[in-house]
Design an enzyme around this catalytic site. Structure first.
Site, PDB file in Angstrom:
ATOM      1  N   CYS A 178       0.790  -1.209  -0.006  1.00  0.00           N
ATOM      2  CA  CYS A 178       0.013   0.257  -0.057  1.00  0.00           C
ATOM      3  C   CYS A 178       0.887   1.239  -0.064  1.00  0.00           C
ATOM      4  O   CYS A 178       0.383   2.395  -0.167  1.00  0.00           O
ATOM      5  CB  CYS A 178      -0.931   0.056   1.206  1.00  0.00           C
ATOM      6  SG  CYS A 178      -0.062   0.027   2.719  1.00  0.00           S
ATOM      7  N   ASP A 227       2.214   2.796   2.547  1.00  0.00           N
ATOM      8  CA  ASP A 227       2.226   3.505   3.824  1.00  0.00           C
ATOM      9  C   ASP A 227       3.437   3.532   4.594  1.00  0.00           C
ATOM     10  O   ASP A 227       4.175   2.367   4.723  1.00  0.00           O
ATOM     11  CB  ASP A 227       0.892   3.213   4.636  1.00  0.00           C
ATOM     12  CG  ASP A 227      -0.214   3.330   3.808  1.00  0.00           C
ATOM     13  OD1 ASP A 227      -0.359   4.055   2.776  1.00  0.00           O
ATOM     14  OD2 ASP A 227      -1.391   3.145   4.436  1.00  0.00           O
ATOM     15  N   CYS A 245      -3.162   5.522   5.666  1.00  0.00           N
ATOM     16  CA  CYS A 245      -4.472   5.483   5.550  1.00  0.00           C
ATOM     17  C   CYS A 245      -4.932   5.359   7.060  1.00  0.00           C
ATOM     18  O   CYS A 245      -4.166   5.765   8.052  1.00  0.00           O
ATOM     19  CB  CYS A 245      -5.129   3.953   5.397  1.00  0.00           C
ATOM     20  SG  CYS A 245      -4.616   2.599   6.209  1.00  0.00           S
ATOM     21  N   CYS A 304      -2.643  -2.855   8.554  1.00  0.00           N
ATOM     22  CA  CYS A 304      -2.320  -1.502   9.197  1.00  0.00           C
ATOM     23  C   CYS A 304      -2.123  -1.651  10.498  1.00  0.00           C
ATOM     24  O   CYS A 304      -0.813  -0.793  11.049  1.00  0.00           O
ATOM     25  CB  CYS A 304      -3.458  -0.742   9.069  1.00  0.00           C
ATOM     26  SG  CYS A 304      -4.164  -0.747   7.554  1.00  0.00           S
TER      27      CYS A 304
HETATM   28 FE1  FES Z   1      -1.678   0.198   4.324  1.00  0.00          FE
HETATM   29 FE2  FES Z   1      -3.418   0.962   5.974  1.00  0.00          FE
HETATM   30  S1  FES Z   1      -3.727   0.593   3.868  1.00  0.00           S
HETATM   31  S2  FES Z   1      -1.256   0.729   6.423  1.00  0.00           S
END
Ligand code: FES
Length: 127
Positions: free
Chosen positions: A35, A37, A60, A104
């Site tokens: 993702c 992040d 996110c 996450c």
């Molecule tokens: Fe990757 Fe939340 S979508 S940490």
């Protein structure tokens, strides 16, 4: 049922312990390649107790809520206990996360572990 619990929404909207600790003695940064992040944890450890913790999360809403809750769970806690923190405990404290958002919370566990590793490495160097 709402997708996100009230606690998730609360910690997403009003994240606790956001920021940087300039004189942190343990810093950990982790990311999720899928993702994209990124989460960075700053720990100030004194006498084997996490006296202060702050985080920066580029990610996110669930990642922000997870980091915020994780900081609340470890602040003021002895290092030995902090090492045992799992993403499961973070998810439970948030009253759950959707299945596809569990990763996450894993970031929060990993960021804290990375910060502890950093602290322990430097502690050894100073001996
Ligand atoms: Fe990757 Fe939340 S979508 S940490």
């Amino acid at each position: 049922m709402a997708l996100y619990s009230e606690k998730v929404m609360d910690h997403f909207r009003n994240p606790r312990n956001v920021g940087v600790i300039e004189d942190a003695n343990g810093v950990g940064e982790v990311g999720n390649v899928k993702c994209g992040d990124i989460m960075k944890m700053y720990l100030k450890i004194e006498n084997d107790v996490v006296e202060d913790v702050k985080f920066e999360t580029f990610g996110c809403g669930s990642a922000i809520a997870s980091s915020s809750m994780a900081t609340e769970l470890i602040k003021g806690q002895p290092l030995e206990k902090v090492k045992e923190l799992t993403n499961k405990a973070v998810v439970e404290a948030l009253d759950g996360l959707p299945t596809h958002k569990i990763h996450c919370s894993v970031l929060a566990e990993e960021a804290i572990n990375a910060a502890i590793d950093d602290y322990e490495q430097h502690k050894d160097e100073n001996r």
